[in-house]
Design an enzyme around this catalytic site. Structure first.
Site, PDB file in Angstrom:
ATOM      1  N   GLN A 223      -4.342  -4.811   7.234  1.00  0.00           N
ATOM      2  CA  GLN A 223      -5.484  -5.826   7.027  1.00  0.00           C
ATOM      3  C   GLN A 223      -5.221  -7.111   7.929  1.00  0.00           C
ATOM      4  O   GLN A 223      -6.246  -7.762   8.287  1.00  0.00           O
ATOM      5  CB  GLN A 223      -5.425  -6.184   5.488  1.00  0.00           C
ATOM      6  CG  GLN A 223      -5.584  -5.144   4.599  1.00  0.00           C
ATOM      7  CD  GLN A 223      -6.941  -4.564   4.469  1.00  0.00           C
ATOM      8  OE1 GLN A 223      -7.958  -5.135   4.965  1.00  0.00           O
ATOM      9  NE2 GLN A 223      -7.160  -3.352   4.202  1.00  0.00           N
TER      10      GLN A 223
ATOM     11  N   CYS B 112      -4.742   2.379  -3.636  1.00  0.00           N
ATOM     12  CA  CYS B 112      -3.445   2.773  -3.104  1.00  0.00           C
ATOM     13  C   CYS B 112      -2.146   1.988  -3.115  1.00  0.00           C
ATOM     14  O   CYS B 112      -1.549   1.852  -2.141  1.00  0.00           O
ATOM     15  CB  CYS B 112      -3.806   3.197  -1.597  1.00  0.00           C
ATOM     16  SG  CYS B 112      -4.944   4.512  -1.145  1.00  0.00           S
TER      17      CYS B 112
ATOM     18  N   LYS C 298      -9.927  -0.607  10.715  1.00  0.00           N
ATOM     19  CA  LYS C 298     -10.318  -1.801   9.859  1.00  0.00           C
ATOM     20  C   LYS C 298     -10.762  -2.904  10.709  1.00  0.00           C
ATOM     21  O   LYS C 298     -11.117  -4.156  10.143  1.00  0.00           O
ATOM     22  CB  LYS C 298      -9.065  -2.162   9.383  1.00  0.00           C
ATOM     23  CG  LYS C 298      -8.026  -1.045   8.711  1.00  0.00           C
ATOM     24  CD  LYS C 298      -8.504  -1.077   7.272  1.00  0.00           C
ATOM     25  CE  LYS C 298      -7.708   0.140   6.458  1.00  0.00           C
ATOM     26  NZ  LYS C 298      -8.032   0.351   5.111  1.00  0.00           N
TER      27      LYS C 298
ATOM     28  N   ASP D   7       3.173  -4.188   8.183  1.00  0.00           N
ATOM     29  CA  ASP D   7       1.969  -3.347   7.903  1.00  0.00           C
ATOM     30  C   ASP D   7       0.707  -4.243   8.313  1.00  0.00           C
ATOM     31  O   ASP D   7       0.405  -5.269   7.460  1.00  0.00           O
ATOM     32  CB  ASP D   7       2.008  -2.927   6.346  1.00  0.00           C
ATOM     33  CG  ASP D   7       0.531  -1.971   6.207  1.00  0.00           C
ATOM     34  OD1 ASP D   7      -0.471  -2.161   6.921  1.00  0.00           O
ATOM     35  OD2 ASP D   7       0.420  -1.488   5.159  1.00  0.00           O
TER      36      ASP D   7
ATOM     37  N   HIS E 184       0.875  -1.300   0.014  1.00  0.00           N
ATOM     38  CA  HIS E 184       0.112   0.079  -0.096  1.00  0.00           C
ATOM     39  C   HIS E 184       0.803   1.213  -0.205  1.00  0.00           C
ATOM     40  O   HIS E 184       2.082   1.168   0.595  1.00  0.00           O
ATOM     41  CB  HIS E 184      -0.871  -0.099   1.253  1.00  0.00           C
ATOM     42  CG  HIS E 184      -1.895   1.048   1.374  1.00  0.00           C
ATOM     43  ND1 HIS E 184      -1.698   2.362   1.803  1.00  0.00           N
ATOM     44  CD2 HIS E 184      -3.183   0.667   1.304  1.00  0.00           C
ATOM     45  CE1 HIS E 184      -2.711   2.949   1.686  1.00  0.00           C
ATOM     46  NE2 HIS E 184      -3.914   2.088   1.567  1.00  0.00           N
TER      47      HIS E 184
HETATM   48  N1  PMP Z   1      -1.487  -0.740   4.266  1.00  0.00           N
HETATM   49  C1  PMP Z   1      -2.658  -1.501   4.194  1.00  0.00           C
HETATM   50  C2  PMP Z   1      -2.309  -2.934   3.601  1.00  0.00           C
HETATM   51  C3  PMP Z   1      -4.000  -0.907   4.099  1.00  0.00           C
HETATM   52  O1  PMP Z   1      -5.096  -1.645   3.658  1.00  0.00           O
HETATM   53  C4  PMP Z   1      -4.167   0.569   4.441  1.00  0.00           C
HETATM   54  C5  PMP Z   1      -5.681   0.974   4.449  1.00  0.00           C
HETATM   55  N2  PMP Z   1      -6.394   0.691   3.079  1.00  0.00           N
HETATM   56  C6  PMP Z   1      -3.346   1.127   5.000  1.00  0.00           C
HETATM   57  C7  PMP Z   1      -2.091   0.659   4.750  1.00  0.00           C
HETATM   58  C8  PMP Z   1      -3.378   2.576   5.509  1.00  0.00           C
HETATM   59  O2  PMP Z   1      -4.506   2.598   6.468  1.00  0.00           O
HETATM   60  P1  PMP Z   1      -4.814   3.976   7.110  1.00  0.00           P
HETATM   61  O3  PMP Z   1      -5.441   4.658   5.935  1.00  0.00           O
HETATM   62  O4  PMP Z   1      -5.823   3.602   8.215  1.00  0.00           O
HETATM   63  O5  PMP Z   1      -3.532   4.589   7.574  1.00  0.00           O
END
Ligand code: PMP
Length: 405
Positions: A202, A363, A225, A199, A122
């Site tokens: 998920q 993203c 999440k 990270d 991401h």
């Molecule tokens: N890493 C992953 C794998 C994600 O799925 C997400 C959210 N889509 C994020 C990072 C970023 O999370 P946040 O927008 O809550 O900071």
């Protein structure tokens, strides 16, 4: 506790609504999850009875707020099996947790050092490292993927050389659904003396997390999440690391002594929590983790796996269907494209039929570019979704494809 889907759904009143005249089917859980009543109630109770600023007051409410805030931290530590609650830093979410760490690591990264990430990251676990590397004249190296969307473990092993200062990798991919073999990754990296950040944006909702057993150095996640409010998240860091890294933001709360000439910093975890924290968010996160824990993460995973299998089988019946992400070990994320149809058009038609999915690059633009597709349609499941919803969704996709062909 038995997995009682009717009970669970009644905990999420938001699901009980119509969109475009059709019952809402919410399959955008990888973007954010809905919140159960105990979480909503926890926030309400806080503002009805307990609201005050923390750590600073001698008065009753301030002491109450401090105690419940710190209890939330203790519970998060317990939930992810951290050795000590000082290793839990509350942040706004995964993005802030990774930014915090990437800033704290600035002095540690030198010219020609390497930071390893994977091709499935991401932007949150890519751009901060890219910027840090540019600033320090270090190199960002990308671990490639296999055809099926799993990580190329042979490459990973070869890329771990003495120049590598950090391996930052996702626990579960938000596009492909791939569950990375994190325990093996950590073991291999540690054999080469390389610290690991996971990270867990998920991972937290679709996997048990045991930072002690896995030995991971840093684990990041966002509350929203996993059925908690937005605006609260966690950076877990091994104490030996957090103690020696510098602070990230400066101001109140993170200080020990301040004079006009110099400042000494507070102890962990406050060193990393400048300013007034998101107290209600932390309480909501605790309530959400307790909710998940009461049902049992293993039961949730098992249930979501069935939804994923059912959805995959049904979509495969559709002509021109291409499932993106075929790793053997996969979580409740189903990305797909249909030949000749733009994902956005498909997503728009699904919305008209009451089905909420996400379309686009999720993203993870470099991954989507690498796959040579304009984006995907992504259905992602949570504990409150049902097999019946999966069936309606699959029929809706069939219908939409027929309309767009
Ligand atoms: N890493 C992953 C794998 C994600 O799925 C997400 C959210 N889509 C994020 C990072 C970023 O999370 P946040 O927008 O809550 O900071």
């Amino acid at each position: 506790m038995a997995f009682n889907i009717d009970q669970i759904r009644s905990d999420f009143p938001i699901l009980n609504q119509k969109v475009n005249g059709k019952p809402l089917i919410y399959f955008d859980n990888a973007a954010t999850t809905q919140k159960p009543l105990p979480v909503i109630q926890r926030l309400t109770d806080y503002y009805l009875k307990e609201n005050s600023n923390v750590h600073r007051g001698v008065h009753h409410l301030s002491q109450v707020a401090t105690e419940i805030y710190e209890n939330a931290r203790n519970y998060v530590a317990e939930y992810i099996h951290a050795e000590e609650s000082d290793e839990i830093v509350f942040t706004r979410g995964t993005t802030e947790s990774i930014n915090l760490l990437s800033r704290a690591l600035v002095p540690w990264i030198e010219a020609n050092d390497e930071i390893l990430i994977s091709a499935m990251e991401h932007h949150s676990n890519l751009v901060p490292w890219q910027q840090l590397c540019a600033e320090r004249k270090a190199k960002l190296k990308i671990i490639p993927l296999n055809e099926d969307g799993s990580l190329d473990m042979n490459f990973l092993e070869k890329m771990l050389n003495p120049q590598v200062k950090l391996l930052a990798i996702t626990h579960i991919s938000n596009v492909l659904g791939t569950i990375n073999p994190v325990e093996e990754i950590i073991r291999i990296a540690h054999e080469k003396g390389v610290p690991v950040l996971l990270d867990g944006a998920q991972g937290i909702a679709h996997s048990p997390v045991d930072v002690k057993a896995s030995g991971v150095d840093f684990y990041t996640f966002s509350g929203h999440k996993i059925y908690a409010p937005m605006g609260i998240g966690v950076l877990y860091g091994r104490k030996t690391w957090l103690r020696r890294l510098p602070p990230y933001q400066f101001g109140g709360e993170m200080i020990d002594q301040v004079s006009f000439d110099r400042t000494t910093f507070n102890q962990l975890p406050y060193k990393y929590e400048a300013g007034t924290p998101n107290v209600s968010g932390a309480l909501g996160l605790e309530a959400a983790l307790r909710y998940v824990s009461e049902i049992g993460i293993d039961k949730i995973i098992n249930y979501e796996e069935k939804l994923l299998t059912r959805a995959t089988e049904k979509l495969e019946e559709i002509e021109g269907m291409r499932i993106i992400g075929r790793a053997k070990n996969k979580a409740a994320v189903l990305s797909f494209v249909v030949n000749g149809i733009h994902p956005y058009d498909l997503g728009t038609l699904l919305d008209q039929m009451g089905v909420a999915v996400r379309t686009g690059h999720h993203c993870a633009q470099p991954l989507i570019d690498m796959l040579g597709i304009p984006g995907t349609v992504r259905a992602s499941f949570a504990l409150y979704n049902t097999p019946e919803e999966v069936d309606v969704f699959a029929e809706a996709v069939k219908k939409a494809v027929a309309m767009l062909m």
